[in-house]
Write a protein that holds these residues in place. Structure first.
Motif, PDB file in Angstrom:
ATOM      1  N   ILE A  62       0.848  -1.195   0.000  1.00 24.36           N
ATOM      2  CA  ILE A  62       0.000   0.000   0.000  1.00 24.36           C
ATOM      3  C   ILE A  62       0.889   1.252   0.000  1.00 24.36           C
ATOM      4  CG2 ILE A  62      -1.658   1.331   1.374  1.00 24.36           C
ATOM      5  CD1 ILE A  62      -2.898  -1.368   2.208  1.00 24.36           C
ATOM      6  N   GLN A  63       1.901   1.228   0.846  1.00 33.56           N
ATOM      7  CA  GLN A  63       2.813   2.382   0.911  1.00 33.56           C
ATOM      8  C   GLN A  63       3.517   2.588  -0.431  1.00 33.56           C
ATOM      9  OE1 GLN A  63       5.452   1.681   4.200  1.00 33.56           O
ATOM     10  NE2 GLN A  63       3.897   2.210   5.744  1.00 33.56           N
ATOM     11  N   LEU A  64       3.926   1.456  -1.052  1.00 35.04           N
ATOM     12  CA  LEU A  64       4.600   1.584  -2.356  1.00 35.04           C
ATOM     13  C   LEU A  64       3.642   2.136  -3.402  1.00 35.04           C
ATOM     14  CD1 LEU A  64       6.767  -1.659  -2.625  1.00 35.04           C
ATOM     15  CD2 LEU A  64       7.569   0.697  -2.514  1.00 35.04           C
ATOM     16  N   GLN A  65       2.392   1.665  -3.348  1.00 40.09           N
ATOM     17  CA  GLN A  65       1.402   2.167  -4.302  1.00 40.09           C
ATOM     18  C   GLN A  65       1.196   3.668  -4.083  1.00 40.09           C
ATOM     19  OE1 GLN A  65      -2.077  -0.262  -3.711  1.00 40.09           O
ATOM     20  NE2 GLN A  65      -1.244  -1.983  -4.916  1.00 40.09           N
ATOM     21  N   GLU A  66       1.128   4.061  -2.789  1.00 39.32           N
ATOM     22  CA  GLU A  66       0.945   5.478  -2.497  1.00 39.32           C
ATOM     23  C   GLU A  66       2.168   6.284  -2.960  1.00 39.32           C
ATOM     24  OE1 GLU A  66      -0.013   5.856   1.663  1.00 39.32           O
ATOM     25  OE2 GLU A  66      -1.933   4.853   1.407  1.00 39.32           O
ATOM     26  N   GLN A  67       3.347   5.694  -2.712  1.00 38.22           N
ATOM     27  CA  GLN A  67       4.558   6.392  -3.155  1.00 38.22           C
ATOM     28  C   GLN A  67       4.603   6.469  -4.682  1.00 38.22           C
ATOM     29  OE1 GLN A  67       7.866   4.389  -1.364  1.00 38.22           O
ATOM     30  NE2 GLN A  67       7.524   5.323   0.656  1.00 38.22           N
ATOM     31  N   GLU A  68       4.169   5.389  -5.320  1.00 40.84           N
ATOM     32  CA  GLU A  68       4.155   5.364  -6.772  1.00 40.84           C
ATOM     33  C   GLU A  68       3.192   6.427  -7.302  1.00 40.84           C
ATOM     34  OE1 GLU A  68       2.640   2.193  -9.993  1.00 40.84           O
ATOM     35  OE2 GLU A  68       3.956   1.348  -8.471  1.00 40.84           O
ATOM     36  N   LYS A  69       2.035   6.540  -6.646  1.00 43.85           N
ATOM     37  CA  LYS A  69       1.060   7.554  -7.048  1.00 43.85           C
ATOM     38  C   LYS A  69       1.677   8.938  -6.880  1.00 43.85           C
ATOM     39  CE  LYS A  69      -3.185   5.095  -5.942  1.00 43.85           C
ATOM     40  NZ  LYS A  69      -4.345   5.049  -5.068  1.00 43.85           N
ATOM     41  N   LEU A  70       2.341   9.100  -5.733  1.00 41.10           N
ATOM     42  CA  LEU A  70       2.963  10.404  -5.497  1.00 41.10           C
ATOM     43  C   LEU A  70       4.040  10.686  -6.544  1.00 41.10           C
ATOM     44  CD1 LEU A  70       3.367  10.575  -1.629  1.00 41.10           C
ATOM     45  CD2 LEU A  70       1.968  12.040  -3.041  1.00 41.10           C
ATOM     46  N   LEU A  71       4.818   9.657  -6.811  1.00 39.98           N
ATOM     47  CA  LEU A  71       5.875   9.835  -7.795  1.00 39.98           C
ATOM     48  C   LEU A  71       5.283  10.096  -9.179  1.00 39.98           C
ATOM     49  CD1 LEU A  71       8.517   7.155  -6.813  1.00 39.98           C
ATOM     50  CD2 LEU A  71       8.759   9.618  -6.700  1.00 39.98           C
TER      51      LEU A  71
ATOM     52  N   GLY B  44       5.923  13.238 -11.112  1.00 33.54           N
ATOM     53  CA  GLY B  44       6.478  13.099 -12.460  1.00 33.54           C
ATOM     54  C   GLY B  44       5.608  13.836 -13.460  1.00 33.54           C
ATOM     55  N   GLN B  45       4.332  13.814 -13.291  1.00 33.04           N
ATOM     56  CA  GLN B  45       3.422  14.508 -14.192  1.00 33.04           C
ATOM     57  C   GLN B  45       3.579  16.012 -13.982  1.00 33.04           C
ATOM     58  OE1 GLN B  45      -0.479  12.992 -13.365  1.00 33.04           O
ATOM     59  NE2 GLN B  45      -0.150  11.136 -14.593  1.00 33.04           N
ATOM     60  N   GLN B  46       3.692  16.396 -12.748  1.00 30.00           N
ATOM     61  CA  GLN B  46       3.852  17.820 -12.476  1.00 30.00           C
ATOM     62  C   GLN B  46       5.162  18.311 -13.084  1.00 30.00           C
ATOM     63  OE1 GLN B  46       3.593  18.215  -8.236  1.00 30.00           O
ATOM     64  NE2 GLN B  46       1.365  18.099  -8.236  1.00 30.00           N
ATOM     65  N   ILE B  47       6.176  17.537 -12.947  1.00 29.74           N
ATOM     66  CA  ILE B  47       7.456  17.927 -13.524  1.00 29.74           C
ATOM     67  C   ILE B  47       7.327  17.911 -15.036  1.00 29.74           C
ATOM     68  CG2 ILE B  47       9.852  17.182 -13.827  1.00 29.74           C
ATOM     69  CD1 ILE B  47       9.806  16.168 -11.038  1.00 29.74           C
ATOM     70  N   TYR B  48       6.682  16.970 -15.565  1.00 26.81           N
ATOM     71  CA  TYR B  48       6.521  16.881 -17.006  1.00 26.81           C
ATOM     72  C   TYR B  48       5.707  18.032 -17.512  1.00 26.81           C
ATOM     73  CZ  TYR B  48       5.172  14.884 -21.454  1.00 26.81           C
ATOM     74  OH  TYR B  48       4.946  14.679 -22.803  1.00 26.81           O
ATOM     75  N   TYR B  49       4.658  18.431 -16.783  1.00 22.24           N
ATOM     76  CA  TYR B  49       3.819  19.547 -17.199  1.00 22.24           C
ATOM     77  C   TYR B  49       4.567  20.848 -17.021  1.00 22.24           C
ATOM     78  CZ  TYR B  49      -0.186  16.421 -17.549  1.00 22.24           C
ATOM     79  OH  TYR B  49      -1.034  15.433 -17.917  1.00 22.24           O
ATOM     80  N   HIS B  50       5.445  20.934 -16.058  1.00 20.49           N
ATOM     81  CA  HIS B  50       6.197  22.153 -15.832  1.00 20.49           C
ATOM     82  C   HIS B  50       7.259  22.372 -16.903  1.00 20.49           C
ATOM     83  CE1 HIS B  50       4.746  23.739 -12.125  1.00 20.49           C
ATOM     84  NE2 HIS B  50       4.734  22.508 -11.607  1.00 20.49           N
TER      85      HIS B  50
END
Length: 161
Positions: free
Chosen positions: A140-149, A153-159
């Motif tokens: 669950i923590q990895l999934q949450e971390q993956e979601k965060l990442l 990653g999307q935010q960085i990509y959009y930026h």
């Protein structure tokens, strides 16, 4: 002479009378003796008959005794055979009891091992459940971390664009 003749005749009559009495007595004794002889013969015949019966019974008893002796020896022989079989059975019974005690001890040891293994299994099961819980939490923590990442990653990509 007449007197002498009379006396002689009296003596003759007296002797005749005594001879008759003696003869009568002898005849009575002879008859008594014959009766006793007949009685004795009957007693002898009965005694011989009894003797023959006893001899016959004696022979029968002697034969019975021989038969009983033979039966006794046969029964003693059978008794020895049965005693021997009983000793063999006692020996086998002792061996079977020893084997039974050995198997009972082995059963107890196996039962104790089973209980230990069940205890170990229960511990392993508990540990497995704990590990599964931890793995699930980590997943669950990895999934949450993956979601965060992924968001980062999307935010960085959009930026960048």
């Amino acid at each position: 002479i007449k007197k002498v003749l009379l006396e002689m005749e009296d003596q003759k009559n007296s002797y005749e009378q005594k001879a008759k009495e003696s003869l009568q007595k002898v005849l009575e004794e002879k008859m008594n003796a014959e009766q006793q002889l007949q009685s004795t013969k009957r007693s002898l015949a009965l005694a011989e008959q009894k003797c023959e019966e006893w001899r016959s019974q004696y022979e029968a008893l002697k034969e019975d005794w021989r038969t009983l002796g033979t039966q006794h020896r046969e029964l003693e022989s059978q008794l020895h055979v049965l005693q021997s079989k009983l000793q063999g059975a006692d020996s086998r019974d002792l061996q079977m009891n020893q084997a039974l005690r050995f198997l009972e001890n082995e059963h107890q040891e196996l039962q104790a091992k089973i209980e230990l293994l069940q205890g170990d299994r229960d511990l392993c099961s508990s540990d497995t459940q704990n590990l599964q819980g931890l793995l699930q939490n980590q997943s669950i923590q990895l999934q949450e971390q993956e979601k965060l990442l992924t968001k980062k990653g999307q935010q960085i990509y959009y930026h960048k664009f």
